[in-house]
Design an enzyme around this catalytic site. Structure first.
Site, PDB file in Angstrom:
ATOM      1  N   GLY A 125      -6.953   0.628   6.225  1.00  0.00           N
ATOM      2  CA  GLY A 125      -7.720   1.119   5.077  1.00  0.00           C
ATOM      3  C   GLY A 125      -9.217   1.050   5.338  1.00  0.00           C
TER       4      GLY A 125
ATOM      5  N   ASP B 257       5.237  -4.006   5.301  1.00  0.00           N
ATOM      6  CA  ASP B 257       5.159  -3.614   3.893  1.00  0.00           C
ATOM      7  C   ASP B 257       5.033  -4.904   3.100  1.00  0.00           C
ATOM      8  OD1 ASP B 257       5.500  -2.911   1.289  1.00  0.00           O
ATOM      9  OD2 ASP B 257       7.342  -1.755   1.594  1.00  0.00           O
TER      10      ASP B 257
ATOM     11  N   ALA C  16      -3.657  -2.643  -0.765  1.00  0.00           N
ATOM     12  CA  ALA C  16      -3.577  -2.549  -2.227  1.00  0.00           C
ATOM     13  C   ALA C  16      -3.031  -1.191  -2.638  1.00  0.00           C
ATOM     14  CB  ALA C  16      -4.965  -2.745  -2.848  1.00  0.00           C
TER      15      ALA C  16
ATOM     16  N   TYR D 195      -3.523  -0.557 -13.402  1.00  0.00           N
ATOM     17  CA  TYR D 195      -4.147  -0.961 -12.141  1.00  0.00           C
ATOM     18  C   TYR D 195      -4.962  -2.244 -12.341  1.00  0.00           C
ATOM     19  CZ  TYR D 195      -7.765  -1.088  -8.513  1.00  0.00           C
ATOM     20  OH  TYR D 195      -8.620  -1.503  -7.527  1.00  0.00           O
TER      21      TYR D 195
ATOM     22  N   LYS E 248      -4.330  -5.934 -10.681  1.00  0.00           N
ATOM     23  CA  LYS E 248      -5.302  -6.601  -9.808  1.00  0.00           C
ATOM     24  C   LYS E 248      -5.669  -7.985 -10.356  1.00  0.00           C
ATOM     25  CE  LYS E 248      -7.124  -5.230  -6.584  1.00  0.00           C
ATOM     26  NZ  LYS E 248      -6.731  -5.372  -5.134  1.00  0.00           N
TER      27      LYS E 248
HETATM   28  N1  LIG Z   1     -12.050   1.454  -2.899  1.00  0.00           N
HETATM   29  C1  LIG Z   1     -12.768   0.909  -3.876  1.00  0.00           C
HETATM   30  O1  LIG Z   1     -13.771   1.468  -4.336  1.00  0.00           O
HETATM   31  C2  LIG Z   1     -12.370  -0.427  -4.430  1.00  0.00           C
HETATM   32  C3  LIG Z   1     -12.963  -0.851  -5.626  1.00  0.00           C
HETATM   33  C4  LIG Z   1     -12.611  -2.116  -6.133  1.00  0.00           C
HETATM   34  C5  LIG Z   1     -11.715  -2.917  -5.447  1.00  0.00           C
HETATM   35  N2  LIG Z   1     -11.140  -2.458  -4.290  1.00  0.00           N
HETATM   36  C6  LIG Z   1     -10.214  -3.352  -3.596  1.00  0.00           C
HETATM   37  O2  LIG Z   1     -10.666  -3.536  -2.269  1.00  0.00           O
HETATM   38  C7  LIG Z   1      -9.558  -3.711  -1.381  1.00  0.00           C
HETATM   39  C8  LIG Z   1      -9.637  -2.706  -0.244  1.00  0.00           C
HETATM   40  O3  LIG Z   1      -9.600  -1.378  -0.781  1.00  0.00           O
HETATM   41  P1  LIG Z   1      -9.746  -0.084   0.151  1.00  0.00           P
HETATM   42  O4  LIG Z   1     -10.534   0.920  -0.611  1.00  0.00           O
HETATM   43  O5  LIG Z   1     -10.171  -0.471   1.518  1.00  0.00           O
HETATM   44  O6  LIG Z   1      -8.251   0.416   0.169  1.00  0.00           O
HETATM   45  P2  LIG Z   1      -7.597   1.614   1.015  1.00  0.00           P
HETATM   46  O7  LIG Z   1      -8.597   2.293   1.860  1.00  0.00           O
HETATM   47  O8  LIG Z   1      -6.795   2.408   0.016  1.00  0.00           O
HETATM   48  O9  LIG Z   1      -6.617   0.827   1.967  1.00  0.00           O
HETATM   49  C9  LIG Z   1      -5.521   0.132   1.468  1.00  0.00           C
HETATM   50  C10 LIG Z   1      -4.533  -0.015   2.592  1.00  0.00           C
HETATM   51  O10 LIG Z   1      -3.419  -0.731   2.075  1.00  0.00           O
HETATM   52  C11 LIG Z   1      -2.256  -0.112   2.582  1.00  0.00           C
HETATM   53  N3  LIG Z   1      -1.114  -0.418   1.732  1.00  0.00           N
HETATM   54  C12 LIG Z   1      -0.826   0.057   0.500  1.00  0.00           C
HETATM   55  N4  LIG Z   1       0.338  -0.446   0.076  1.00  0.00           N
HETATM   56  C13 LIG Z   1       0.797  -1.251   1.068  1.00  0.00           C
HETATM   57  C14 LIG Z   1       1.969  -2.033   1.223  1.00  0.00           C
HETATM   58  N5  LIG Z   1       2.916  -2.069   0.287  1.00  0.00           N
HETATM   59  N6  LIG Z   1       2.118  -2.742   2.370  1.00  0.00           N
HETATM   60  C15 LIG Z   1       1.164  -2.711   3.326  1.00  0.00           C
HETATM   61  N7  LIG Z   1       0.035  -1.978   3.238  1.00  0.00           N
HETATM   62  C16 LIG Z   1      -0.127  -1.252   2.115  1.00  0.00           C
HETATM   63  C17 LIG Z   1      -2.599   1.380   2.568  1.00  0.00           C
HETATM   64  O11 LIG Z   1      -1.699   2.079   3.392  1.00  0.00           O
HETATM   65  P3  LIG Z   1      -1.422   3.651   3.057  1.00  0.00           P
HETATM   66  O12 LIG Z   1      -2.748   4.342   3.132  1.00  0.00           O
HETATM   67  O13 LIG Z   1      -0.455   4.036   4.108  1.00  0.00           O
HETATM   68  O14 LIG Z   1      -0.850   3.654   1.660  1.00  0.00           O
HETATM   69  C18 LIG Z   1      -4.019   1.338   3.114  1.00  0.00           C
HETATM   70  O15 LIG Z   1      -4.055   1.334   4.520  1.00  0.00           O
HETATM   71  C19 LIG Z   1      -8.310  -3.562  -2.259  1.00  0.00           C
HETATM   72  O16 LIG Z   1      -7.892  -4.812  -2.703  1.00  0.00           O
HETATM   73  C20 LIG Z   1      -8.830  -2.757  -3.449  1.00  0.00           C
HETATM   74  O17 LIG Z   1      -8.040  -2.927  -4.609  1.00  0.00           O
HETATM   75  C21 LIG Z   1     -11.449  -1.239  -3.777  1.00  0.00           C
END
Ligand SMILES: NC(=O)c1ccc[n+]([C@@H]2O[C@H](COP(=O)([O-])OP(=O)(O)OC[C@H]3O[C@@H](n4cnc5c(N)ncnc54)[C@H](OP(=O)(O)O)[C@@H]3O)[C@@H](O)[C@H]2O)c1
Length: 289
Positions: free
Chosen positions: A13, A37, A61, A126, A130
């Site tokens: 991610g 997973d 996530a 969501y 979280k």
């Molecule tokens: N993005 C934001 O702006 C934001 C804002 C607030 C908080 N956050 C938090 O920050 C953290 C990182 O977010 P991010 O934006 O880097 O997320 P991301 O780019 O969506 O990456 C999440 C990764 O988790 C993997 N994943 C999802 N379900 C899974 C499972 N069951 N088992 C194993 N892997 C799984 C996804 O794989 P697939 O792609 O194959 O599904 C993806 O590679 C998370 O906790 C998120 O909630 C993010």
């Protein structure tokens, strides 16, 4: 931290890939969804027993905020119950768990940036999933939970999901007209700075617990877009919109800014979002280190 084995879950991610890069001096074990997973308790326990990490950084996530309204169990599985598995595995192994959460745990009715001790009040599936994940992560002794917000700063070549700021910049560079919220106030988090903050908390043996991890300052999305345009020397058409003008399935907090004083007191003051934006725009064409 020297010589620590760091297992990074969700390594493919946006944040996962930055954390893997930041911890490259350690023995990093990146684990993607294809390999693990996290919603399978047995798989989590087995993977942690095999890797034998000193630190587990969970970047995985379920991040589809609107989709979670229709798939609450999938959101709870990935964002909460899977975190319980990781917390149990970390405790069994004596490893430190690092987990990330979100500004969405608040209802957005504040007028000043939220502090860690402010009461959460999630308004969507969501957000509730979280928040539950935070509580379950903090059950692991010595765990850290970093609340991040509006992550930004992917390289130009990034093929995965992009956040709002990355999409705004791509849109202005492509000459598209852009709708920008005037009534949503944010304090975005620059991915390399979040990875650095994670490193700092672990390396300095900071007190475990909950930390707000966002770049300094706050602004509406309209102001963020205007600053990005200024730094890029572009004059895009920014169409102001209000939250009520844009129907969305899940409720979003309007005021999302977080207060980073606790992290600063632990020795890591996040630079301003304008500074982070400038560093990102200047670095996008550089090959990854
Ligand atoms: N993005 C934001 O702006 C934001 C804002 C607030 C908080 N956050 C938090 O920050 C953290 C990182 O977010 P991010 O934006 O880097 O997320 P991301 O780019 O969506 O990456 C999440 C990764 O988790 C993997 N994943 C999802 N379900 C899974 C499972 N069951 N088992 C194993 N892997 C799984 C996804 O794989 P697939 O792609 O194959 O599904 C993806 O590679 C998370 O906790 C998120 O909630 C993010």
């Amino acid at each position: 931290m020297t010589g620590a084995r760091v297992m990074v879950v969700g390594a493919a991610g946006q944040l996962g890939s930055h954390v893997v890069r930041r911890f490259a001096g350690q023995e990093v074990v990146p684990v993607t969804r294809r390999e693990l997973d996290i919603t399978s308790h047995e798989e989590v326990m087995g993977a942690v027993a095999r890797v034998r990490p000193d630190v587990i950084v969970n970047c995985a996530a379920f991040n589809d905020v609107d989709g979670a309204e229709d798939a609450p169990l999938a959101a709870l599985d990935a964002n909460a119950f899977a975190v319980r598995s990781l917390a149990r595995a970390a405790e069994d192994r004596g490893a430190v768990l690092v987990h990330y959460s979100t500004d969405f745990v608040f209802d957005g009715s504040a007028v000043d940036p939220y502090r860690e001790e402010d009461a959460p009040s999630p308004r969507s599936v969501y957000a509730a999933s979280k928040l539950l994940g935070e509580w379950l992560a903090l059950d692991a002794p010595g765990a850290f939970v970093l609340r991040v917000e509006s992550l930004f700063g992917c390289p130009r070549t990034w093929q995965g999901r992009r956040g709002t700021l990355d999409s705004l910049v791509a849109g202005m560079e492509a000459g598209r007209e852009l709708r920008v919220f005037t009534d949503r106030v944010v304090s975005p988090s620059y991915l390399p700075d979040v990875a650095d903050a994670t490193w700092h908390l672990l390396a300095s043996r900071a007190a475990p617990g909950l930390y707000h991890c966002v770049n300094g300052g706050r602004a509406s999305w309209q102001q963020v877009a205007a600053e990005a345009a200024r730094q890029l020397g572009l004059t895009p058409t920014l169409v102001p919109v209000r939250t009520d003008d844009v129907p969305m399935k899940a409720a979003r907090p309007r005021f999302c800014a977080l207060d980073g004083h606790k992290l600063a007191a632990a020795g890591f003051a996040m630079p301003s979002w304008q500074d982070a934006l400038g560093r990102w725009l200047a670095s996008r064409d550089r090959p990854a280190a």
